[in-house]
Design a protein around this motif. Sequence first.
Motif, mmCIF file in Angstrom:
data_model
loop_
_atom_site.group_PDB
_atom_site.id
_atom_site.type_symbol
_atom_site.label_atom_id
_atom_site.label_comp_id
_atom_site.label_asym_id
_atom_site.label_seq_id
_atom_site.Cartn_x
_atom_site.Cartn_y
_atom_site.Cartn_z
ATOM 1 N N ASN A 231 -3.378 -29.864 -48.170
ATOM 2 C CA ASN A 231 -1.936 -29.624 -48.245
ATOM 3 C C ASN A 231 -1.505 -28.405 -47.463
ATOM 4 N N ALA A 232 -2.413 -27.416 -47.378
ATOM 5 C CA ALA A 232 -2.048 -26.185 -46.684
ATOM 6 C C ALA A 232 -1.981 -26.396 -45.179
ATOM 7 N N ILE A 233 -2.778 -27.342 -44.654
ATOM 8 C CA ILE A 233 -2.790 -27.560 -43.203
ATOM 9 C C ILE A 233 -1.492 -28.215 -42.731
ATOM 10 N N LEU A 234 -0.887 -29.039 -43.583
ATOM 11 C CA LEU A 234 0.283 -29.834 -43.184
ATOM 12 C C LEU A 234 1.314 -29.090 -42.327
ATOM 13 N N PRO A 235 1.870 -27.954 -42.837
ATOM 14 C CA PRO A 235 2.908 -27.308 -42.028
ATOM 15 C C PRO A 235 2.399 -26.805 -40.682
ATOM 16 N N LEU A 236 1.086 -26.610 -40.562
ATOM 17 C CA LEU A 236 0.549 -26.075 -39.314
ATOM 18 C C LEU A 236 0.551 -27.103 -38.185
ATOM 19 N N PHE A 237 0.604 -28.395 -38.555
ATOM 20 C CA PHE A 237 0.565 -29.422 -37.518
ATOM 21 C C PHE A 237 1.797 -29.370 -36.629
ATOM 22 N N THR A 238 2.957 -29.095 -37.240
ATOM 23 C CA THR A 238 4.181 -29.002 -36.445
ATOM 24 C C THR A 238 4.060 -27.868 -35.433
#
Lengths: 345, 291
Positions: free
Chosen positions: A263-270
Amino acid sequence: MATSAMLRKFFKNYYFRRTLKAVASIFVVTTLTFFLIRLMPGNPLDIYVNSQMQSLGVSREEAEAMASSIFQVDLKRPVLLQYTDYVTGLLHGDFGLSIVSARTPVSALILRFLPWTMFVVSVSLILSFTLGILIGTLMAYKRNTWVDYVFTTFSSIMTAIPDFMVATLIIVYFGVQWKVFSVTGVRGSLSPGMVAGFNAKFFIDAFYHAALPIITLVVCNVGNWMLQMRGSTMATLGEDYVMVAKARGLSEARITTGYVGRNAILPLFTTLALSIGGMFGGSVLIETVFTYNGIGMKLASSLGARDYPVMQAIFIIITTATVSANLFADFLYGWLDPRIRTEGR
Amino acid sequence: MSYIRDLGSGLLGSLRIMSRNKVGFAGLIITMTILLVSLLAPQFIDLKMTADIEKIYQGPSAEHWLGTDYQGRDIFKQLLLGGTEVIYVAFLAGLLGTVIGVGLGSLAAVLGGWVDTIATAAAELVITIPQYPLLLVLAGFIRLNSPAGLAVIIAAVGWGGLMLTIRSQVLSLKERDYVQAARALGLPVWHLLLKEIIPNMMSYILTSLVMRMTNAIYGMVGLIFLGVVPIAQNNWGVMYSLANRQGAIFGVNSAWYILAPIFTIALFQFGLINMNRSLEELFNPRLRRGE
């Protein structure tokens, strides 16, 4: 009726509309840069004539005669007509001919320079992203210990130094003063005489020449990913589902990877998608410092010579890379996080 | 008189808050020192710009603290004098970019309709065009020795992201009760923006101004290094670029010439970035209580 209803549904489809918007923005940027580039003061003919006059010591008339035999493009043609010609060519997959390197198709130049930049950018992006996520997670778990402080200090120092200056520092210290590598040997994207082929010798040589740009990019970017991952992990650690997972007695390793990490990686993809375009654009400086024959250095040289079609093609490629990376990130995000998918409907 | 006393105690109070964060306060001190030195140095030092062939590339000595450059000129003095222009361009570019981003973003959110559509489309366009290549092209339009022109183009390529963030912040802020109350009183739009909405975003705006300044320094020094902006004045960026061109990296003594501007720029950026932490605490009381 049935087909029109289906068509309407198709046009309202999120993926379709998003793709259409991406194509439209590539077109708008192409148009804008086309006119902007040609409005720049100085044109390829004058620059060529001046350089011939200076280097060969010929008169202006002679230099102009020489130029006219080499230059195939009619620069006096109305810009609007040049534009329609160019777009028609583009739609047929034709980037036109280079003005300065006579009779060379731009696509051939691009094919020669682009792979090197793509190689460097993709390797450093993957390396810095992976390293950043691992270290960032570590920092969040060990927050306010010396591990956290060391990496935080590292990243705040690295964001302070522009990446091309880090490149210079690497050359000054590791190349010249400590002689870890040969400063003249690493120039270019391959050693002289090296032929491209599917063999170990070629790959080792390619990596040898790409190593410095890659190291520079990783060292300069990893700090940013670390800090983002640290913040994102800390926010996730406070979520209810993490506490529930703990209460269920799941192993620490499983919570870290399956519940917190994912879940923590999610925002980093953008951010990852956004940074691709920036890295391509920023390669101008790093490649110039290392004299690495990539698309960035080509952009700088074609800008100096006002080689319009080459500049234009590089703009289109970087824009397309940025836009499609964003598109891909949007779709990927919707797939990874079901909450986004339903919102648009 | 009491007005001045209030201002003084206000400043002292701000300093006290900013000094709570050690790293941030160090950043503030570094930034202020460099600013002060760069602004005052031109009043006291004058640089001999004439070449002195007998002193080319000397190492550090009592006479020349950081050695001399390829024309035998003192490097330390060049550093002291070379900050003014860099700081000027960085500040102007940062300010312009912030004003455009905040102005358009908040207007788009408050007015809505076609203003919103156009401003958002423009911002998305600016984000899509590859930033650094665009900067290179725009640099071709700059006339000789025009730091202000340089600041304008740097600001022009970098306001898109800020505009979109501000727009979404204002969209959320304008639904708050106190803004709705002010609107119900019939207060004009500029009052809503300047008195109710923007003060609430001040901490974000200021920190983004400082980040914009560091980006501007990056952009400026890069353009000078590539030789696309005609700036002849002595400044840190020109020093770095000249040192590269003169091959200063290849000698032990001459390396001082290229290392000096690099470390100065890095120190200034380091100061700015860390100063941001203290600024955040100053303008965002919630962070303070959390400590």
